[in-house]
Design an enzyme around this catalytic site. Sequence first.
Site, PDB file in Angstrom:
ATOM      1  N   ASP A   5     -10.082   0.194   3.389  1.00 17.97           N
ATOM      2  CA  ASP A   5      -9.361  -0.831   2.635  1.00 17.97           C
ATOM      3  C   ASP A   5      -9.744  -2.198   3.190  1.00 17.97           C
ATOM      4  O   ASP A   5      -9.015  -2.794   3.980  1.00 17.97           O
ATOM      5  CB  ASP A   5      -7.857  -0.592   2.764  1.00 17.97           C
ATOM      6  N   GLU A  15     -11.382  -5.281  -8.412  1.00 17.58           N
ATOM      7  CA  GLU A  15     -10.152  -5.628  -9.124  1.00 17.58           C
ATOM      8  C   GLU A  15     -10.349  -6.663 -10.227  1.00 17.58           C
ATOM      9  O   GLU A  15     -11.068  -7.651 -10.073  1.00 17.58           O
ATOM     10  CB  GLU A  15      -9.114  -6.158  -8.120  1.00 17.58           C
ATOM     11  N   LYS A  37     -10.008  -1.834 -10.838  1.00 16.68           N
ATOM     12  CA  LYS A  37      -8.668  -1.869 -10.251  1.00 16.68           C
ATOM     13  C   LYS A  37      -7.784  -2.810 -11.066  1.00 16.68           C
ATOM     14  O   LYS A  37      -8.130  -3.982 -11.282  1.00 16.68           O
ATOM     15  CB  LYS A  37      -8.794  -2.355  -8.801  1.00 16.68           C
ATOM     16  N   THR A  60      -3.212  -0.172  -9.296  1.00 17.10           N
ATOM     17  CA  THR A  60      -2.719  -0.647  -8.008  1.00 17.10           C
ATOM     18  C   THR A  60      -1.350  -1.305  -8.147  1.00 17.10           C
ATOM     19  O   THR A  60      -0.797  -1.378  -9.237  1.00 17.10           O
ATOM     20  CB  THR A  60      -3.743  -1.609  -7.384  1.00 17.10           C
ATOM     21  N   PHE A 112       1.754   2.049  -3.059  1.00 20.59           N
ATOM     22  CA  PHE A 112       1.814   1.267  -1.829  1.00 20.59           C
ATOM     23  C   PHE A 112       2.921   1.796  -0.910  1.00 20.59           C
ATOM     24  O   PHE A 112       4.061   1.933  -1.330  1.00 20.59           O
ATOM     25  CB  PHE A 112       2.076  -0.202  -2.164  1.00 20.59           C
TER      26      PHE A 112
END
Length: 328
Positions: free
Chosen positions: A18, A100, A136, A160, A182
């Site tokens: 990440d 993203e 994303k 996400t 998350f």
Amino acid sequence: MGKSLLEQLKEVTVVVADTGDIQAIEAFTPRDATTNPSLITAAAQMPQYQGIVDDTLKGARETLGAGASAADVVTLAFDRLAVSFGLKILEIIPGRVSTEVDARLSFDTDATVTKGRELIAQYEAAGIDRKRVLIKIAATWEGIQAAAILEKEGIHCNLTLLFGLHQAVACAENGITLISPFVGRILDWYKKDTGRDSYTSAEDPGVVSVTEIYNYYKKFGYKTEVMGASFRNVGEITELAGSDLLTIAPSLLDELQKTQGELPRKLTVEHAAASSIEKISVDKATFDRMHTENRMASEKLAEGIDGFAKALVVLEDLLANRLASLEA
């Protein structure tokens, strides 16, 4: 000498880096890697990646020509920079990179679809198979609908900023490839809301949430992959050993690599199949109702989109300043 926690984790879960830090990815040999606006902005400010930023700006200028305004050059470079980092990352890893869509498009289905197609076109123009890229998108209702359209075109997506079961179920019902629930941000919210300083790893609200989602998916046979994200400590990670994937920051990868001990698998398809979860269906009205009722998910999704949007503004300013320096 026994195996490290990282080695054992890799035996039951796909480990994902990440980060936008290419050197960190080289150090930990993950299969996949994820980025987000904050990570790309941070990496773009690192001296070792100035060349990527400069090459992207120069390429944008070359594409638009000498007569183009600096603002137009920065806009094009901004659109290309995440892909520039993604291409470098794909030279290192064997799997997929997540790139993203602009977080400011999170409530615009059509614009998100257009941007997703544009990102894939950039990768394919560079010779990358679309199977190696995950687009994303924030898990708003509009984002999920955009991802459903892209998935039907063979463009795989990673949803996400996911904090609740309603988001996860909507993603699964719409055939999304992967979700990133998350963990740490959920813990942050509960610590602030309850005034508690700490939770044991097993009772960590973020761990509980991802476990619920994993068990739901496996019990009802959904193909959408679960990739726990946003970790605050190693305990959260070890409690989710067995998840399809876990995306982990370099500092925690390092801690896992340096730590010995037994790592039992916590999440299994067999345990999920035996669970007593009830199946639900999530249309827009149900999604909106459940989202409103889930104060944590509502607040953290809004906060996450706002944070990513602010990071993009910082990145745009950084690119504008760098272009001015290059062309001075």
